[in-house]
Write a protein that holds these residues in place. Structure first.
Motif, short mmCIF file in Angstrom:
data_model
loop_
_atom_site.label_atom_id
_atom_site.label_comp_id
_atom_site.label_asym_id
_atom_site.label_seq_id
_atom_site.Cartn_x
_atom_site.Cartn_y
_atom_site.Cartn_z
N ASN A 83 -15.10 7.32 -1.79
CA ASN A 83 -14.79 6.18 -0.95
C ASN A 83 -15.49 6.30 0.41
O ASN A 83 -16.06 5.32 0.92
CB ASN A 83 -13.27 6.07 -0.77
CG ASN A 83 -12.87 4.73 -0.21
OD1 ASN A 83 -12.93 4.52 0.99
ND2 ASN A 83 -12.49 3.79 -1.07
N ILE A 84 -15.46 7.51 0.98
CA ILE A 84 -16.16 7.75 2.26
C ILE A 84 -17.66 7.49 2.08
O ILE A 84 -18.30 6.85 2.92
CB ILE A 84 -15.91 9.20 2.76
CG1 ILE A 84 -14.42 9.43 3.07
CG2 ILE A 84 -16.80 9.53 3.97
CD1 ILE A 84 -13.87 8.74 4.29
N HIS B 289 0.82 -1.22 0.00
CA HIS B 289 0.00 0.00 0.00
C HIS B 289 0.85 1.26 0.00
O HIS B 289 0.50 2.26 -0.60
CB HIS B 289 -0.94 0.01 1.22
CG HIS B 289 -2.08 -0.95 1.09
ND1 HIS B 289 -3.05 -0.79 0.14
CD2 HIS B 289 -2.37 -2.07 1.77
CE1 HIS B 289 -3.93 -1.78 0.25
NE2 HIS B 289 -3.54 -2.58 1.22
N GLU B 290 1.99 1.19 0.69
CA GLU B 290 2.79 2.40 0.85
C GLU B 290 3.80 2.61 -0.27
O GLU B 290 4.52 3.61 -0.29
CB GLU B 290 3.50 2.40 2.22
CG GLU B 290 4.43 1.21 2.47
CD GLU B 290 3.74 0.04 3.15
OE1 GLU B 290 2.52 -0.10 2.92
OE2 GLU B 290 4.39 -0.71 3.88
N TYR C 138 -10.45 -6.30 2.04
CA TYR C 138 -10.96 -7.20 3.09
C TYR C 138 -12.03 -8.15 2.54
O TYR C 138 -12.86 -8.66 3.31
CB TYR C 138 -11.51 -6.38 4.26
CG TYR C 138 -12.50 -5.32 3.84
CD1 TYR C 138 -12.07 -4.03 3.53
CD2 TYR C 138 -13.85 -5.60 3.72
CE1 TYR C 138 -12.96 -3.06 3.13
CE2 TYR C 138 -14.75 -4.64 3.30
CZ TYR C 138 -14.30 -3.37 3.02
OH TYR C 138 -15.18 -2.40 2.61
N PHE D 15 -11.58 10.40 -2.85
CA PHE D 15 -11.59 10.31 -1.39
C PHE D 15 -13.02 10.36 -0.87
O PHE D 15 -13.46 9.51 -0.09
CB PHE D 15 -10.76 11.45 -0.78
CG PHE D 15 -10.61 11.37 0.72
CD1 PHE D 15 -9.54 10.71 1.28
CD2 PHE D 15 -11.55 11.95 1.56
CE1 PHE D 15 -9.40 10.63 2.65
CE2 PHE D 15 -11.43 11.86 2.92
CZ PHE D 15 -10.34 11.20 3.48
N VAL E 270 -7.25 10.45 -5.83
CA VAL E 270 -7.26 11.22 -4.57
C VAL E 270 -6.06 12.17 -4.57
O VAL E 270 -4.93 11.68 -4.52
CB VAL E 270 -7.18 10.29 -3.35
CG1 VAL E 270 -7.12 11.09 -2.05
CG2 VAL E 270 -8.36 9.32 -3.30
N PRO E 271 -6.23 13.49 -4.67
CA PRO E 271 -7.49 14.19 -4.97
C PRO E 271 -7.75 14.19 -6.47
O PRO E 271 -6.89 13.77 -7.24
CB PRO E 271 -7.21 15.59 -4.46
CG PRO E 271 -5.73 15.78 -4.63
CD PRO E 271 -5.11 14.43 -4.49
#
Lengths: 308, 308
Positions: B219-220, B55-56, B277, B216, B133-134
């Protein structure tokens, strides 16, 4: 107490509410536009305003509209003529004028809107739900301090603070989110715990006490919850297999018509912001929340519990 | 088909799925890290990868990991060795590599993640739910074109496009939102209608066919809907007054365990992104969605219906 809309319905509901209210010590001042008829009760004082703050007004224009209901109401609050102020007017206008007229708490640069939401455990305080668009990492840090002070004042010692994000890793989200994460992680707080990023789907598990977020995102979060709750309630109501009792119980949790509005945190005086589309019932819930906040001396407690 | 997690469970479920699948024309290629046991069926091909996209990881690092499952899978897709690609790996890594390896549709600068969600009327297509994002106003405009082309390809002619915002007025939201609003309003489109801003609470009324949003916020939005749906399902399951049948029906709408994943739109080939997940069941739903997209020639249709 002030409002821009829906004034006429509010008057009638407030009259009924006052009738039901056993505590006669409360006076209601309604700051409203000119086209409103007088209330018939002497404990409701109508103050007519000659101007109106519009959603599209630039902050400089808002500050010049000294005869608007928002200005007159907040001015009366600042002077101590009111104990609290409730409005369904423009959020942007409210933030500008409250910052202009009401003293801010020490170290706080701008007020934020705090809403409480139900979770599987205790209700969570969400800061900010629309007062700061966009918000910098520095503002997010202030939201954490304010949210913590709020929950401590409500009896939740050592509250857990979560940052609303799109993943749990420190590198997730916008640059401002990453900076806020780094700032919150380095601060060793005496009175709250930073729990890291929280994904929107995890919020309702209730593992944190305060959820901090930039105002635009917070507003989307709150309104999505409201929208999907209404969608599910609609489906439940159409289904013959759900009992009336259960529906009523679920509505208590989820029906945003009864939602008490948001608390404008960061000010020395209690200000409640109701939805622009509030029903009279929702507005009365906001008025009752304000009365409780005043009686509990919530603003004084927050000031005392605010560590920065 | 490729995945990073949860590999072992996926194998077993995929084996069962293949057993149930009447159409034996489908071959499954699983790109997975080294520590996975071989599948026992000859129509499931296991390709072990020696690297893993994290991820990073910085985009430059991601592009250098040529032995990762993401890289190998997308490369095979680009070469025509695969018809579609399904992954639960890193979103950022997927976006970088798909842009790097798969041709983009004409005029599109970056792919976006599209998810369909239930409403009171027809399902809505939400673009973007986390790939950008963004996102700038220019990207938001491309999301509108992509979302419209998707719905047209699904048979919804002249789709209505809404911009997810915190109010209906053109001045609401961030500067990028305001710019996107202005851009969308001035364009006179032949094949879609811009319906203006849509508040999160109104989305589920189903009055628009496509909802466009920065990644972003999208997703929220998606995860909040998921979170509150699970919260309500949890309350319903604890209540003796809800019937089992009704719960099952509601779950079909709201249970994100069965969610088919998001469609990575803007590419010439079908790519499906499942949640990190994802349960094996959710992953299989993603695989089935990919099979359907391939059979329906969705990518070709979107390319044909894309007007910019």
């Amino acid at each position: 107490m002030g409002c821009e809309t829906p004034e006429k319905v509010l008057f009638n509901t407030l009259l009924q509410h006052v009738d039901q209210h056993t505590d006669n010590s409360v006076d209601y001042y309604i700051f409203a536009s000119e086209n409103v008829t007088s209330p018939s009760r002497k404990d409701i004082v109508l103050i007519r305003s000659k101007e109106m703050v519009l959603h599209e007004d630039h902050p400089l224009i808002v500050c010049k509209k000294k005869q608007s209901s928002l200005y007159l109401g907040l001015q009366a609050l600042a002077k101590g003529q009111l104990d609290g102020f409730v409005t369904a007017g423009s959020t942007a206008g409210l933030v500008v004028l409250s910052k202009h007229l009401i003293p801010l708490l020490p170290t706080i640069e701008r007020p934020a809107l705090l809403a409480t939401m139900p979770t599987k455990k205790k209700p969570i305080a969400v800061v900010d739900i629309g007062a700061n668009v966009p918000a910098k990492s520095r503002a997010l840090l202030q939201f954490a301090h304010l949210g913590a002070a709020y929950q401590i004042s409500r009896g939740r010692l050592y509250p857990k603070i979560g940052l609303l994000n799109i993943g749990s890793e420190a590198v997730k989200g916008t640059l401002e989110m990453q900076n806020a994460y780094a700032l919150l992680q380095t601060i060793s707080e005496k009175n709250f715990i930073f729990s890291g990023n929280v994904e929107a789907k995890e919020v309702f598990n209730g593992d944190v006490d305060v959820l901090i977020t930039e105002g635009f995102v917070g507003n989307i979060f709150l309104k999505t919850a409201e929208g999907i709750a209404n969608f599910i309630l609609d489906k439940l109501e159409r289904s013959s297999s759900s009992s009336v009792l259960f529906l009523e119980e679920l509505k208590k949790y989820l029906h945003y018509g009864k939602y008490p509005g948001a608390f404008l945190i960061g000010l020395e005086k209690p200000v409640i912001k109701c939805h622009g589309y509030s029903s009279a019932e929702a507005f009365i819930t906001g008025v009752n929340a304000a009365i409780m906040d005043i009686k509990e001396k919530l603003c004084e407690k927050i000031k005392k519990n605010l560590t920065t």
